[in-house]
Design a protein around this motif. Structure first.
Motif, PDB file in Angstrom:
ATOM      1  N   GLU A  35     -22.785  -2.970  -1.677  1.00  0.00           N
ATOM      2  CA  GLU A  35     -22.326  -2.125  -2.780  1.00  0.00           C
ATOM      3  C   GLU A  35     -20.892  -1.642  -2.545  1.00  0.00           C
ATOM      4  O   GLU A  35     -20.102  -1.562  -3.482  1.00  0.00           O
ATOM      5  N   LEU A  36     -20.575  -1.337  -1.296  1.00  0.00           N
ATOM      6  CA  LEU A  36     -19.221  -0.905  -0.962  1.00  0.00           C
ATOM      7  C   LEU A  36     -18.214  -2.007  -1.275  1.00  0.00           C
ATOM      8  O   LEU A  36     -17.188  -1.763  -1.910  1.00  0.00           O
ATOM      9  N   GLU A  37     -18.525  -3.217  -0.848  1.00  0.00           N
ATOM     10  CA  GLU A  37     -17.620  -4.337  -1.113  1.00  0.00           C
ATOM     11  C   GLU A  37     -17.457  -4.564  -2.608  1.00  0.00           C
ATOM     12  O   GLU A  37     -16.336  -4.721  -3.102  1.00  0.00           O
ATOM     13  N   ARG A  38     -18.550  -4.571  -3.340  1.00  0.00           N
ATOM     14  CA  ARG A  38     -18.483  -4.786  -4.790  1.00  0.00           C
ATOM     15  C   ARG A  38     -17.695  -3.664  -5.456  1.00  0.00           C
ATOM     16  O   ARG A  38     -16.841  -3.905  -6.309  1.00  0.00           O
ATOM     17  N   SER A  39     -17.961  -2.420  -5.040  1.00  0.00           N
ATOM     18  CA  SER A  39     -17.249  -1.278  -5.614  1.00  0.00           C
ATOM     19  C   SER A  39     -15.752  -1.365  -5.363  1.00  0.00           C
ATOM     20  O   SER A  39     -14.947  -1.112  -6.267  1.00  0.00           O
ATOM     21  N   CYS A  40     -15.376  -1.747  -4.140  1.00  0.00           N
ATOM     22  CA  CYS A  40     -13.950  -1.884  -3.814  1.00  0.00           C
ATOM     23  C   CYS A  40     -13.278  -2.919  -4.699  1.00  0.00           C
ATOM     24  O   CYS A  40     -12.202  -2.677  -5.262  1.00  0.00           O
ATOM     25  N   LYS A  41     -13.905  -4.066  -4.831  1.00  0.00           N
ATOM     26  CA  LYS A  41     -13.324  -5.140  -5.651  1.00  0.00           C
ATOM     27  C   LYS A  41     -13.219  -4.727  -7.114  1.00  0.00           C
ATOM     28  O   LYS A  41     -12.186  -4.940  -7.759  1.00  0.00           O
ATOM     29  N   GLU A  42     -14.293  -4.149  -7.643  1.00  0.00           N
ATOM     30  CA  GLU A  42     -14.292  -3.763  -9.053  1.00  0.00           C
ATOM     31  C   GLU A  42     -13.300  -2.644  -9.338  1.00  0.00           C
ATOM     32  O   GLU A  42     -12.569  -2.685 -10.338  1.00  0.00           O
ATOM     33  N   GLU A  43     -13.253  -1.654  -8.470  1.00  0.00           N
ATOM     34  CA  GLU A  43     -12.338  -0.534  -8.687  1.00  0.00           C
ATOM     35  C   GLU A  43     -10.879  -0.954  -8.490  1.00  0.00           C
ATOM     36  O   GLU A  43      -9.997  -0.449  -9.168  1.00  0.00           O
ATOM     37  N   TRP A  44     -10.629  -1.880  -7.566  1.00  0.00           N
ATOM     38  CA  TRP A  44      -9.260  -2.384  -7.386  1.00  0.00           C
ATOM     39  C   TRP A  44      -8.776  -3.052  -8.668  1.00  0.00           C
ATOM     40  O   TRP A  44      -7.645  -2.853  -9.102  1.00  0.00           O
ATOM     41  N   GLU A  45      -9.651  -3.822  -9.292  1.00  0.00           N
ATOM     42  CA  GLU A  45      -9.295  -4.509 -10.546  1.00  0.00           C
ATOM     43  C   GLU A  45      -9.036  -3.524 -11.675  1.00  0.00           C
ATOM     44  O   GLU A  45      -8.282  -3.823 -12.603  1.00  0.00           O
ATOM     45  N   LYS A  46      -9.645  -2.355 -11.615  1.00  0.00           N
ATOM     46  CA  LYS A  46      -9.480  -1.339 -12.663  1.00  0.00           C
ATOM     47  C   LYS A  46      -8.203  -0.520 -12.510  1.00  0.00           C
ATOM     48  O   LYS A  46      -7.807   0.171 -13.448  1.00  0.00           O
ATOM     49  N   LEU A  47      -7.581  -0.561 -11.336  1.00  0.00           N
ATOM     50  CA  LEU A  47      -6.363   0.235 -11.146  1.00  0.00           C
ATOM     51  C   LEU A  47      -5.321  -0.192 -12.170  1.00  0.00           C
ATOM     52  O   LEU A  47      -5.122  -1.389 -12.404  1.00  0.00           O
ATOM     53  N   PRO A  48      -4.666   0.761 -12.815  1.00  0.00           N
ATOM     54  CA  PRO A  48      -3.671   0.419 -13.833  1.00  0.00           C
ATOM     55  C   PRO A  48      -2.558  -0.461 -13.265  1.00  0.00           C
ATOM     56  O   PRO A  48      -2.035  -0.202 -12.183  1.00  0.00           O
ATOM     57  N   ARG A  49      -2.217  -1.495 -13.978  1.00  0.00           N
ATOM     58  CA  ARG A  49      -1.202  -2.446 -13.524  1.00  0.00           C
ATOM     59  C   ARG A  49       0.171  -1.802 -13.372  1.00  0.00           C
ATOM     60  O   ARG A  49       0.975  -2.222 -12.566  1.00  0.00           O
TER      61      ARG A  49
END
Length: 111
Positions: free
Chosen positions: A70-84
Motif C-alpha cells: 500500500e505504501l508503494e502504491r500510495s507513493c506512486k499514485e500521489e507522486w502522479e497527482k503532484l501539480p506539474r
C-alpha cells in the motif's frame, strides 16, 4: 516519462547524506564523469526537491498505508497527482530563497 537527454551538460546537486558520500557512490560518479555540485548537508531552504518530498510525504501520510504494498502504491499514485507546475514554482522562488538564507546568515528561513 520525459526524456531530458541531458548528456554531459548537467551538474548533479546532492546533499551530503551518507549514501551520497559513500566511497562506492563517489567512485561511480567519478568513473561515469558526473559533474557534482558541492552542497551543504543541511540546506533544505536551498534544495527545491526537499519541498516535493514533503508534499509527497504529507499526501501519503493522509492515506495511512498499512503495509509495504500500500505504501508503494500510495507513493506512486500521489507522486502522479503532484501539480506539474510545482517544480517550476519552486525553481522560480529560488532567488528569493537565496536572499532569505543570506539575510538569515545561514539560519532557517520561512522556506
Amino acid at each position: 516519462a520525459l526524456d531530458l537527454r541531458l548528456g554531459r551538460r548537467f551538474i548533479l546537486q546532492q546533499d551530503n547524506d551518507p549514501k551520497h558520500t559513500a566511497k562506492i557512490t563517489k567512485e561511480w560518479l567519478r568513473h561515469n564523469s558526473v559533474n557534482v555540485l558541492e552542497w551543504l548537508s543541511q540546506s533544505p531552504d536551498l534544495n527545491p526537491i526537499e519541498h516535493l518530498w514533503r508534499d509527497l510525504k504529507m499526501a501519503v501520510h493522509r492515506r495511512s498505508p498499512s503495509n509495504l504494498m500500500e505504501l508503494e502504491r500510495s507513493c506512486k499514485e500521489e507522486w502522479e497527482k503532484l501539480p506539474r507546475n510545482r517544480c517550476a514554482t519552486l525553481v522560480e522562488s529560488h532567488p528569493r530563497r537565496l536572499e532569505a538564507v543570506i539575510a538569515a546568515k545561514g539560519a532557517s528561513t520561512k522556506y
